[in-house]
Write a protein that holds these residues in place. Structure first.
Motif, PDB file in Angstrom:
ATOM      1  N   THR A 167       0.810  -1.222  -0.129  1.00  0.00           N
ATOM      2  CA  THR A 167      -0.089  -0.042   0.013  1.00  0.00           C
ATOM      3  C   THR A 167       0.728   1.179  -0.073  1.00  0.00           C
ATOM      4  OG1 THR A 167      -0.143  -0.004   2.568  1.00  0.00           O
ATOM      5  CG2 THR A 167      -1.833  -1.089   1.350  1.00  0.00           C
ATOM      6  N   ASP A 171      -3.505   6.468  -2.130  1.00  0.00           N
ATOM      7  CA  ASP A 171      -4.566   7.153  -1.225  1.00  0.00           C
ATOM      8  C   ASP A 171      -5.410   6.156  -0.286  1.00  0.00           C
ATOM      9  OD1 ASP A 171      -7.301   6.071  -2.657  1.00  0.00           O
ATOM     10  OD2 ASP A 171      -5.764   6.393  -4.224  1.00  0.00           O
ATOM     11  N   VAL A 172      -6.162   6.775   0.596  1.00  0.00           N
ATOM     12  CA  VAL A 172      -6.626   6.096   1.550  1.00  0.00           C
ATOM     13  C   VAL A 172      -7.916   5.100   1.189  1.00  0.00           C
ATOM     14  CG1 VAL A 172      -8.365   6.148   3.507  1.00  0.00           C
ATOM     15  CG2 VAL A 172      -6.496   7.909   3.340  1.00  0.00           C
ATOM     16  N   GLN A 173      -8.673   5.380   0.089  1.00  0.00           N
ATOM     17  CA  GLN A 173      -9.543   4.654  -0.509  1.00  0.00           C
ATOM     18  C   GLN A 173      -8.916   3.508  -1.136  1.00  0.00           C
ATOM     19  OE1 GLN A 173      -9.302   8.057  -1.043  1.00  0.00           O
ATOM     20  NE2 GLN A 173     -11.434   8.567  -0.184  1.00  0.00           N
ATOM     21  N   SER A 174      -7.756   3.542  -1.795  1.00  0.00           N
ATOM     22  CA  SER A 174      -7.145   2.410  -2.439  1.00  0.00           C
ATOM     23  C   SER A 174      -6.604   1.394  -1.197  1.00  0.00           C
ATOM     24  CB  SER A 174      -6.097   2.805  -3.438  1.00  0.00           C
ATOM     25  OG  SER A 174      -6.574   3.388  -4.715  1.00  0.00           O
ATOM     26  N   LYS A 175      -5.946   1.994  -0.413  1.00  0.00           N
ATOM     27  CA  LYS A 175      -5.274   1.306   0.846  1.00  0.00           C
ATOM     28  C   LYS A 175      -6.427   0.419   1.642  1.00  0.00           C
ATOM     29  CE  LYS A 175      -2.716   3.342   3.769  1.00  0.00           C
ATOM     30  NZ  LYS A 175      -1.854   4.320   5.022  1.00  0.00           N
ATOM     31  N   ASN A 176      -7.522   1.261   1.818  1.00  0.00           N
ATOM     32  CA  ASN A 176      -8.740   0.315   2.344  1.00  0.00           C
ATOM     33  C   ASN A 176      -9.249  -0.863   1.481  1.00  0.00           C
ATOM     34  OD1 ASN A 176      -8.748   1.923   4.730  1.00  0.00           O
ATOM     35  ND2 ASN A 176     -10.397   3.377   4.107  1.00  0.00           N
ATOM     36  N   HIS A 198       4.377   1.166   7.337  1.00  0.00           N
ATOM     37  CA  HIS A 198       3.103   1.563   8.074  1.00  0.00           C
ATOM     38  C   HIS A 198       2.910   0.508   9.268  1.00  0.00           C
ATOM     39  CE1 HIS A 198       2.277   4.294   4.595  1.00  0.00           C
ATOM     40  NE2 HIS A 198       2.355   3.269   3.667  1.00  0.00           N
ATOM     41  N   GLU A 201      -0.917   0.236  10.362  1.00  0.00           N
ATOM     42  CA  GLU A 201      -1.519  -0.730   9.337  1.00  0.00           C
ATOM     43  C   GLU A 201      -1.244  -2.235   9.647  1.00  0.00           C
ATOM     44  OE1 GLU A 201      -1.847  -0.015   4.985  1.00  0.00           O
ATOM     45  OE2 GLU A 201      -0.599  -1.879   4.837  1.00  0.00           O
TER      46      GLU A 201
END
Length: 249
Positions: A167, A171-176, A198, A201
């Motif tokens: 990750t 961006d946050v959306q892709s990470k999620n 991270h 994470e």
């Protein structure tokens, strides 16, 4: 329920011919089936070298790695078929589309055409790539490229998946989206070996970790147990306590 070993790492050491120093020193670990196992450490700790040895990309200087499936020791040839690897660097053809990349890499695993088509469309859908499936990957954002990288690494449905910074830079959306799908794979039986800087994470994602520094295993086990033993409140504090606060280049 008794834990079933998936990978046994016994006294692995590695020294590259161009170096006087060892990148890994007498590393021994057991990774169990269905673990999400974090290999964590500072830059230059030896994480990528260890993953390269586990994937059969480079040989160790000494020691051995054994793979098991349902408690049975398997051959190096079978090992190659059960492993998936998602590197930190992009491992696809930028001038091709996601659909073309998945077709190409899927064919390398001799997946029957009708089965490959079904897997391809499933991955494009669950990783949010369907609308861009016929656009060249070179036009994609970093997050979309990470998801293409992941799809290629799992198109052959490996039972053991190696992830090197999956990750980073997204961006946050892709990470999620990536973590959510990896959690689904793990809950479906896939053993995951994961590296990341991270730490928050990693603390949420992994059930077990090994902290490596200067080629040595500083600690390994379940995160909660390691934090209790070292009187730390989170994984970042544990990391700093065991590896120090000096700059790493």
């Amino acid at each position: 329920m008794a834990k079933i070993p998936c990978i046994e790492i016994s006294n692995i050491s590695k020294r590259y011919k161009s170096s006087q120093e060892y990148s890994l020193r007498d590393v021994s670990l057991t990774i169990n089936q269905s673990d999400v196992f974090g290999l964590l450490g500072p830059n230059g700790a030896g994480k990528t070298t260890l993953i390269s040895i586990l994937c059969g990309i480079i040989p160790p200087t000494s020691g051995e790695v054994k793979y098991f499936k349902d408690q049975y020791l398997i051959s190096p040839e079978d090992r190659k078929r059960m492993i998936g690897f998602v590197p930190q660097e992009y491992a696809f053809y930028q001038e091709l589309t996601p659909r073309q990349n998945l077709d190409y890499f899927g064919a390398m695993y001799d997946i029957p055409r009708h089965e490959l088509r079904a897997r391809r469309e499933h991955l494009l859908n669950v990783l949010g790539l369907s609308k861009a499936a016929d656009k060249k990957v070179e036009t994609f954002s970093g997050g979309m490229k990470r998801r293409v990288n992941l799809a290629i690494g799992i198109i052959h449905e490996p039972s053991v998946l190696f992830l090197d910074e999956p990750t980073v830079g997204v961006d946050v959306q892709s990470k999620n989206a990536i973590i959510r799908y990896l959690t689904f794979l793990n809950e479906s039986g896939t053993t995951i070996i994961y590296t990341s800087h991270h730490l928050s994470e990693a603390e949420e994602f992994c059930n077990r970790i090994a902290l490596i520094d200067n080629g040595n295993v500083m600690a390994d086990g379940e995160i909660a147990d390691l934090m209790m033993q070292n009187e730390t409140v989170n994984l970042q504090a544990l990391f700093i306590k065991l590896t120090g606060e000096e700059y790493r280049d």
